[in-house]
Write a protein that holds these residues in place. Structure first.
Motif, PDB file in Angstrom:
ATOM      1  N   LYS A  65      64.649  38.008  29.529  1.00 56.55           N
ATOM      2  CA  LYS A  65      65.287  36.913  30.267  1.00 56.55           C
ATOM      3  C   LYS A  65      64.966  36.989  31.760  1.00 56.55           C
ATOM      4  CE  LYS A  65      69.306  36.430  27.200  1.00 56.55           C
ATOM      5  NZ  LYS A  65      70.788  36.651  27.095  1.00 56.55           N
ATOM      6  N   GLY A  66      64.886  38.197  32.284  1.00 53.00           N
ATOM      7  CA  GLY A  66      64.624  38.367  33.703  1.00 53.00           C
ATOM      8  C   GLY A  66      63.150  38.324  34.063  1.00 53.00           C
ATOM      9  N   GLY A  67      62.293  38.092  33.083  1.00 57.26           N
ATOM     10  CA  GLY A  67      60.862  38.022  33.343  1.00 57.26           C
ATOM     11  C   GLY A  67      60.234  39.358  33.675  1.00 57.26           C
ATOM     12  N   ILE A  68      60.885  40.446  33.272  1.00 54.48           N
ATOM     13  CA  ILE A  68      60.329  41.787  33.544  1.00 54.48           C
ATOM     14  C   ILE A  68      59.420  42.158  32.373  1.00 54.48           C
ATOM     15  CG2 ILE A  68      60.884  44.157  34.212  1.00 54.48           C
ATOM     16  CD1 ILE A  68      63.702  43.190  34.863  1.00 54.48           C
ATOM     17  N   THR A  69      58.279  41.510  32.326  1.00 52.84           N
ATOM     18  CA  THR A  69      57.391  41.639  31.167  1.00 52.84           C
ATOM     19  C   THR A  69      55.944  41.905  31.554  1.00 52.84           C
ATOM     20  OG1 THR A  69      57.054  39.233  31.162  1.00 52.84           O
ATOM     21  CG2 THR A  69      58.828  40.088  29.772  1.00 52.84           C
ATOM     22  N   GLN A  70      55.668  42.115  32.826  1.00 51.60           N
ATOM     23  CA  GLN A  70      54.284  42.314  33.249  1.00 51.60           C
ATOM     24  C   GLN A  70      53.886  43.786  33.147  1.00 51.60           C
ATOM     25  OE1 GLN A  70      54.861  40.189  37.048  1.00 51.60           O
ATOM     26  NE2 GLN A  70      53.356  38.687  36.304  1.00 51.60           N
ATOM     27  N   TYR A  71      52.607  44.053  33.358  1.00 51.04           N
ATOM     28  CA  TYR A  71      52.107  45.418  33.244  1.00 51.04           C
ATOM     29  C   TYR A  71      52.926  46.395  34.099  1.00 51.04           C
ATOM     30  CZ  TYR A  71      47.678  43.383  31.489  1.00 51.04           C
ATOM     31  OH  TYR A  71      46.715  42.717  30.787  1.00 51.04           O
ATOM     32  N   THR A  72      53.056  47.596  33.581  1.00 49.14           N
ATOM     33  CA  THR A  72      53.595  48.690  34.380  1.00 49.14           C
ATOM     34  C   THR A  72      52.443  49.594  34.810  1.00 49.14           C
ATOM     35  OG1 THR A  72      53.897  50.294  32.581  1.00 49.14           O
ATOM     36  CG2 THR A  72      55.651  48.667  32.910  1.00 49.14           C
ATOM     37  N   ASP A  73      52.760  50.609  35.561  1.00 50.61           N
ATOM     38  CA  ASP A  73      51.791  51.669  35.861  1.00 50.61           C
ATOM     39  C   ASP A  73      51.268  52.229  34.539  1.00 50.61           C
ATOM     40  OD1 ASP A  73      51.118  54.638  36.293  1.00 50.61           O
ATOM     41  OD2 ASP A  73      51.275  53.906  38.352  1.00 50.61           O
ATOM     42  N   SER A  74      50.008  52.616  34.495  1.00 49.66           N
ATOM     43  CA  SER A  74      49.421  53.122  33.250  1.00 49.66           C
ATOM     44  C   SER A  74      50.100  54.385  32.741  1.00 49.66           C
ATOM     45  CB  SER A  74      47.926  53.381  33.445  1.00 49.66           C
ATOM     46  OG  SER A  74      47.235  52.171  33.613  1.00 49.66           O
ATOM     47  N   LEU A  75      50.716  55.149  33.633  1.00 47.48           N
ATOM     48  CA  LEU A  75      51.445  56.351  33.212  1.00 47.48           C
ATOM     49  C   LEU A  75      52.859  56.036  32.756  1.00 47.48           C
ATOM     50  CD1 LEU A  75      50.322  58.883  35.971  1.00 47.48           C
ATOM     51  CD2 LEU A  75      49.479  58.689  33.619  1.00 47.48           C
ATOM     52  N   GLY A  76      53.309  54.786  32.962  1.00 47.74           N
ATOM     53  CA  GLY A  76      54.647  54.392  32.542  1.00 47.74           C
ATOM     54  C   GLY A  76      55.560  54.105  33.712  1.00 47.74           C
ATOM     55  N   LYS A 264      43.287  58.019  33.773  1.00 46.58           N
ATOM     56  CA  LYS A 264      42.044  57.256  33.666  1.00 46.58           C
ATOM     57  C   LYS A 264      41.846  56.737  32.245  1.00 46.58           C
ATOM     58  CE  LYS A 264      38.190  59.590  33.883  1.00 46.58           C
ATOM     59  NZ  LYS A 264      37.016  60.338  34.423  1.00 46.58           N
ATOM     60  N   LEU A 265      42.089  57.592  31.249  1.00 43.64           N
ATOM     61  CA  LEU A 265      41.947  57.159  29.863  1.00 43.64           C
ATOM     62  C   LEU A 265      42.966  56.079  29.507  1.00 43.64           C
ATOM     63  CD1 LEU A 265      41.351  60.622  28.176  1.00 43.64           C
ATOM     64  CD2 LEU A 265      39.718  58.729  28.251  1.00 43.64           C
ATOM     65  N   ALA A 266      44.215  56.262  29.931  1.00 42.86           N
ATOM     66  CA  ALA A 266      45.249  55.269  29.631  1.00 42.86           C
ATOM     67  C   ALA A 266      44.914  53.921  30.261  1.00 42.86           C
ATOM     68  CB  ALA A 266      46.611  55.762  30.122  1.00 42.86           C
ATOM     69  N   GLN A 267      44.423  53.942  31.491  1.00 44.10           N
ATOM     70  CA  GLN A 267      44.056  52.697  32.173  1.00 44.10           C
ATOM     71  C   GLN A 267      42.990  51.936  31.387  1.00 44.10           C
ATOM     72  OE1 GLN A 267      42.769  54.383  35.862  1.00 44.10           O
ATOM     73  NE2 GLN A 267      44.739  54.077  36.912  1.00 44.10           N
ATOM     74  N   ASN A 268      42.027  52.659  30.872  1.00 47.43           N
ATOM     75  CA  ASN A 268      40.902  52.015  30.211  1.00 47.43           C
ATOM     76  C   ASN A 268      41.160  51.672  28.749  1.00 47.43           C
ATOM     77  OD1 ASN A 268      38.233  51.952  31.936  1.00 47.43           O
ATOM     78  ND2 ASN A 268      39.355  53.792  32.546  1.00 47.43           N
ATOM     79  N   LEU A 269      41.936  52.501  28.051  1.00 47.99           N
ATOM     80  CA  LEU A 269      42.128  52.303  26.613  1.00 47.99           C
ATOM     81  C   LEU A 269      43.341  51.443  26.282  1.00 47.99           C
ATOM     82  CD1 LEU A 269      41.248  55.862  25.250  1.00 47.99           C
ATOM     83  CD2 LEU A 269      39.770  53.865  25.471  1.00 47.99           C
ATOM     84  N   PHE A 270      44.411  51.529  27.095  1.00 44.80           N
ATOM     85  CA  PHE A 270      45.649  50.840  26.738  1.00 44.80           C
ATOM     86  C   PHE A 270      46.247  49.988  27.861  1.00 44.80           C
ATOM     87  CE2 PHE A 270      45.511  54.713  24.102  1.00 44.80           C
ATOM     88  CZ  PHE A 270      45.533  54.127  22.842  1.00 44.80           C
ATOM     89  N   ILE A 271      45.800  50.157  29.091  1.00 46.47           N
ATOM     90  CA  ILE A 271      46.397  49.562  30.299  1.00 46.47           C
ATOM     91  C   ILE A 271      47.782  50.140  30.534  1.00 46.47           C
ATOM     92  CG2 ILE A 271      47.117  47.493  31.537  1.00 46.47           C
ATOM     93  CD1 ILE A 271      44.940  45.953  30.100  1.00 46.47           C
ATOM     94  N   CYS A 272      48.705  49.903  29.590  1.00 40.26           N
ATOM     95  CA  CYS A 272      50.037  50.502  29.691  1.00 40.26           C
ATOM     96  C   CYS A 272      50.752  50.349  28.359  1.00 40.26           C
ATOM     97  CB  CYS A 272      50.867  49.848  30.818  1.00 40.26           C
ATOM     98  SG  CYS A 272      51.341  48.133  30.490  1.00 40.26           S
ATOM     99  N   ALA A 273      51.837  51.064  28.202  1.00 40.13           N
ATOM    100  CA  ALA A 273      52.699  50.893  27.027  1.00 40.13           C
ATOM    101  C   ALA A 273      53.475  49.584  27.177  1.00 40.13           C
ATOM    102  CB  ALA A 273      53.657  52.078  26.914  1.00 40.13           C
ATOM    103  N   PRO A 274      54.013  49.029  26.075  1.00 39.35           N
ATOM    104  CA  PRO A 274      54.735  47.753  26.146  1.00 39.35           C
ATOM    105  C   PRO A 274      55.866  47.785  27.180  1.00 39.35           C
ATOM    106  CG  PRO A 274      54.343  48.358  23.868  1.00 39.35           C
ATOM    107  CD  PRO A 274      53.921  49.529  24.697  1.00 39.35           C
ATOM    108  N   THR A 275      55.842  46.834  28.098  1.00 44.11           N
ATOM    109  CA  THR A 275      56.799  46.819  29.201  1.00 44.11           C
ATOM    110  C   THR A 275      58.230  46.623  28.718  1.00 44.11           C
ATOM    111  OG1 THR A 275      55.112  45.986  30.711  1.00 44.11           O
ATOM    112  CG2 THR A 275      57.405  45.647  31.353  1.00 44.11           C
TER     113      THR A 275
END
Length: 397
Positions: A65-76, A264-275
């Motif tokens: 509802k608050g629109g907090i759905t965009q990418y996070t840091d790749s480490l979480g 580096k691997l997380a950035q390239n393989l997954f971007i981030c976990a589900p926000t």
């Protein structure tokens, strides 16, 4: 299953090293029976029958509802990594720097990142037999060779220091173990874990320790491998203890020097976990949610304490009491049944005749799989009681 592709397209060779996940075939067959109106009791899937508590679900809805759905840091999310660090402090008395915590899209993504970081072409990785089948496939996917070491009930079906010493060679790079384990539900004792890690460290290898079921420990306070060796890589998850299987959220704790590699691997393989899942997980560490999770843990223990003696009474051999997760790995060889020497045929017979879904040992390794089946007690106690009644009738007991 054959794959029809245009003549100029070839499936990568690594795919052929990955075997089918047979438990899913059993699940699919049970689903078809249910759709035809048959009451099938599922004791096959390793998924809690509990779902996320209302407070966690509410946190997810508020994020949406608050629109907090965009990418996070790749480490979480920083707040989530700090909350996980606090959880290690309160449960294990460990001071884990949040910078060492990598939030992943489930424990599977964490294991993939660990293998991507550490396993090179031709590297051998030791793991116990029996073990979770996807673990060896993660290793194979990066060109490594999983080496399954038969582990007995005397070893609690776990990899020991002696196993490491006896099976390590010039190509061995490390170990991958789970405590508590799927399919056996057994944990390594602190002494066993310490000896195994010492044997790996002496040989300059890595240790990946899957601790996703550690929150579901029943007979003792669980000991994280991080309490013994800060250089290990541990894998954990919100799926099991926190009842968030489909949310696809887990985490790693990695040595500080490896954080840039994993980032580096997380950035390239997954971007981030589900926000949204990360925002919801913050609510898992509230007193209200933790109280619910502890009651659920006690309920799993009640189910175990009913199921294991009942199976033994029916003639199943359970030589070591499972102390965690929600599995029983049982030997069927002494049962009065025509398929007592073939666990796959036995499981299909149980499904078709007793309408109870359990899993054959074939998925979990090569050490006497035809003698073993896995029961999951991630279902209501009354359904477990009914399943035991059906088995009793099938076996003439």
């Amino acid at each position: 299953m054959s794959i029809n592709l245009p003549s100029n397209i070839q499936v990568a060779q690594r795919v052929h090293a990955i075997e089918p996940f047979r438990v899913m075939e059993m699940v699919k067959a049970a689903g078809e029976m249910r759709r035809s109106g048959i009451d099938v009791i599922s004791m096959s899937v390793g998924e809690p029958d509990f779902t996320a508590p209302d407070i966690v679900a509410h946190a997810a809805m508020e994020a949406i509802k608050g629109g907090i759905t965009q990418y996070t840091d790749s480490l979480g999310l920083r707040e989530l990594r700090e909350a996980i660090s606090g959880h290690y402090a309160s449960v294990h008395g460990l001071d884990i720097d949040p910078r060492r915590i990598v939030v992943t899209a489930g424990a599977s993504a964490g294991l993939l990142l660990a293998c991507a970081a550490l396993v090179a072409e031709g590297d051998e990785v030791l793991m116990p037999d029996p073990c979770y089948p996807c673990n060896r496939h993660f290793v194979s996917s990066f060109g490594g060779k999983p080496v399954l070491v038969p582990a007995s009930a005397e070893d609690r079906y776990q990899l020991s220091g002696a196993h490491v010493a006896a099976n390590w060679n010039d190509r061995t790079r490390g170990v991958l173990v789970a405590s508590p384990s799927n399919p056996t539900g057994t944990s390594m004792t602190p002494e066993q874990l310490r000896a195994m890690l010492a044997a790996v460290r002496e040989r300059g290898g890595f240790a990946i320790i899957d601790e996703i079921y550690q929150g579901l420990s029943y007979d003792h306070q669980p000991v994280s491998a991080l309490a013994i060796d800060e250089e290990v890589i541990t894998v954990n998850s919100f799926s099991k203890y926190f009842s968030m299987t489909g949310w696809r959220l887990g985490w790693l704790v990695v040595p500080e020097l490896l954080v840039p590699t994993f980032e580096k691997l997380a950035q390239n393989l997954f971007i981030c976990a589900p926000t949204v899942a990360q925002q919801a997980a913050l609510a898992c560490f509230t007193p209200e949610a933790l109280g619910i999770y502890e009651e659920r843990r006690r309920e799993f223990q009640r189910r175990r304490d009913f199921l294991v003696p009942a199976l033994r009474e029916l003639g199943f051999k359970v030589p070591v009491m499972p102390d965690g997760a929600f599995y029983v790995y049982a030997d069927i060889s002494a049962l009065p049944h025509a398929q007592a020497n073939d666990s796959t045929a036995f499981c299909w017979s149980v499904l078709k005749e007793a309408h109870v879904a359990i899993v054959p040992g074939d998925d979990f390794g090569f050490a006497a799989p035809s003698r073993h089946v896995r029961f999951s007690y991630a279902t209501k106690l009354e359904r477990i009681e009914e399943a035991l009644g059906r088995l009793r009738r099938l076996l003439g007991r």
